[in-house]
Design a protein around this motif. Structure first.
Motif, PDB file in Angstrom:
ATOM      1  N   PRO A 172     -11.453  18.025  24.955  1.00  0.00           N
ATOM      2  CA  PRO A 172     -10.923  16.714  25.327  1.00  0.00           C
ATOM      3  C   PRO A 172      -9.955  16.810  26.489  1.00  0.00           C
ATOM      4  N   LEU A 173      -9.954  15.769  27.305  1.00  0.00           N
ATOM      5  CA  LEU A 173      -9.032  15.730  28.437  1.00  0.00           C
ATOM      6  C   LEU A 173      -7.595  15.572  27.942  1.00  0.00           C
ATOM      7  N   PRO A 174      -6.639  16.132  28.674  1.00  0.00           N
ATOM      8  CA  PRO A 174      -5.235  15.934  28.299  1.00  0.00           C
ATOM      9  C   PRO A 174      -4.838  14.467  28.427  1.00  0.00           C
ATOM     10  N   ALA A 175      -3.733  14.119  27.817  1.00  0.00           N
ATOM     11  CA  ALA A 175      -3.219  12.758  27.946  1.00  0.00           C
ATOM     12  C   ALA A 175      -2.936  12.471  29.415  1.00  0.00           C
ATOM     13  N   PRO A 176      -3.268  11.264  29.910  1.00  0.00           N
ATOM     14  CA  PRO A 176      -3.069  10.956  31.327  1.00  0.00           C
ATOM     15  C   PRO A 176      -1.604  11.069  31.733  1.00  0.00           C
ATOM     16  N   GLY A 177      -1.399  11.382  32.997  1.00  0.00           N
ATOM     17  CA  GLY A 177      -0.045  11.453  33.534  1.00  0.00           C
ATOM     18  C   GLY A 177       0.183  12.764  34.250  1.00  0.00           C
ATOM     19  N   PHE A 178       1.356  12.883  34.851  1.00  0.00           N
ATOM     20  CA  PHE A 178       1.640  14.058  35.653  1.00  0.00           C
ATOM     21  C   PHE A 178       2.008  15.266  34.803  1.00  0.00           C
ATOM     22  N   GLY A 179       2.257  15.067  33.516  1.00  0.00           N
ATOM     23  CA  GLY A 179       2.585  16.186  32.649  1.00  0.00           C
ATOM     24  C   GLY A 179       1.482  17.217  32.559  1.00  0.00           C
ATOM     25  N   VAL A 180       0.220  16.808  32.777  1.00  0.00           N
ATOM     26  CA  VAL A 180      -0.884  17.762  32.703  1.00  0.00           C
ATOM     27  C   VAL A 180      -0.795  18.797  33.817  1.00  0.00           C
ATOM     28  N   LEU A 181      -0.016  18.516  34.864  1.00  0.00           N
ATOM     29  CA  LEU A 181       0.098  19.433  35.989  1.00  0.00           C
ATOM     30  C   LEU A 181       1.127  20.533  35.738  1.00  0.00           C
ATOM     31  N   SER A 182       1.926  20.387  34.701  1.00  0.00           N
ATOM     32  CA  SER A 182       2.985  21.349  34.424  1.00  0.00           C
ATOM     33  C   SER A 182       2.417  22.732  34.157  1.00  0.00           C
TER      34      SER A 182
END
Length: 216
Positions: free
Chosen positions: A32-42
């Protein structure tokens, strides 16, 4: 094996990887894709794709550029500087670094700065999955740097508030999962007005606002 032979082999493997991914992207086994938002870039190594569109502003082009292409590359430079200055928990692969790598690998057939962006521009927030040829272009770049996510400041806008609230520069932005070909996040990031929109200061302020918001 000679250097040129190694690079040709790598290019062939990269092309094969992209073709296999394109055929299977609708049935990705990445989970599954991570929750949307910039946190996935961490903690990720992230492609920062080059700016594709720039609106002309009162007084000329942003950053005092002479033309559209110079304005787009000036935006890339300011965004790169701002992201590195803000820091955060991501490693950014900037447009200039991508261009240098692609120049070394002409057999890939990718333009260093131009992407097939018309559909993304037209669909905006309605875009859910990136299709070819854009998918292949981004996937191939991602394979070169072994990255999953791409941050795309696609378009520099000039917005005027119809109710008299002033005007400002803004960036239409996507966060993309380069492997799955999906849109993780889309939105418009705005900077405060107050400076002439064609000035270097206004472009720097926009890049700073962008970097602060997207840095996890």
């Amino acid at each position: 094996m000679r250097r040129s032979d190694r690079e040709s082999l790598w290019d062939a493997l990269t092309l094969g990887l992209v073709l296999c991914s394109a055929l299977a992207c609708s049935g990705s086994k990445e989970g599954p894709l991570p929750a949307p938002g910039f946190g996935v870039l961490s903690g990720q190594t992230v492609l920062v794709l080059p700016v594709q569109y720039v609106e002309r502003v009162p007084g000329g082009w942003i950053g005092g550029a002479a033309d559209y292409q110079e304005a787009a590359r000036a935006a890339d430079t300011e965004i790169s500087f701002a992201l590195n200055e803000v820091g955060g928990r991501s490693t950014w692969v900037m447009a200039e670094r991508q261009a240098a790598e692609l120049a070394r690998r002409p057999s890939l057939g990718l333009h260093p700065y131009l992407l097939s962006a018309d559909e993304a521009r037209r669909e905006g927030g309605d875009l859910r999955n990136v299709r070819d040829p854009l998918y292949g272009e981004i996937r191939m770049r991602a394979a070169l740097f072994e990255t999953r996510y791409a941050l795309w400041p696609m378009e520099i806008l000039y917005e005027t508030d119809p109710e008299g609230g002033g005007s400002h520069l803004a960036i239409r932005t996507f966060v993309l999962d380069a492997r799955a070909g999906s849109v993780v996040w889309y939105g418009v990031i705005r900077a405060a007005g107050g400076q002439p929109p064609a000035s270097a200061g206004a472009l720097a302020a926009l890049a700073q606002a962008f970097a602060v918001q997207v840095s996890p």
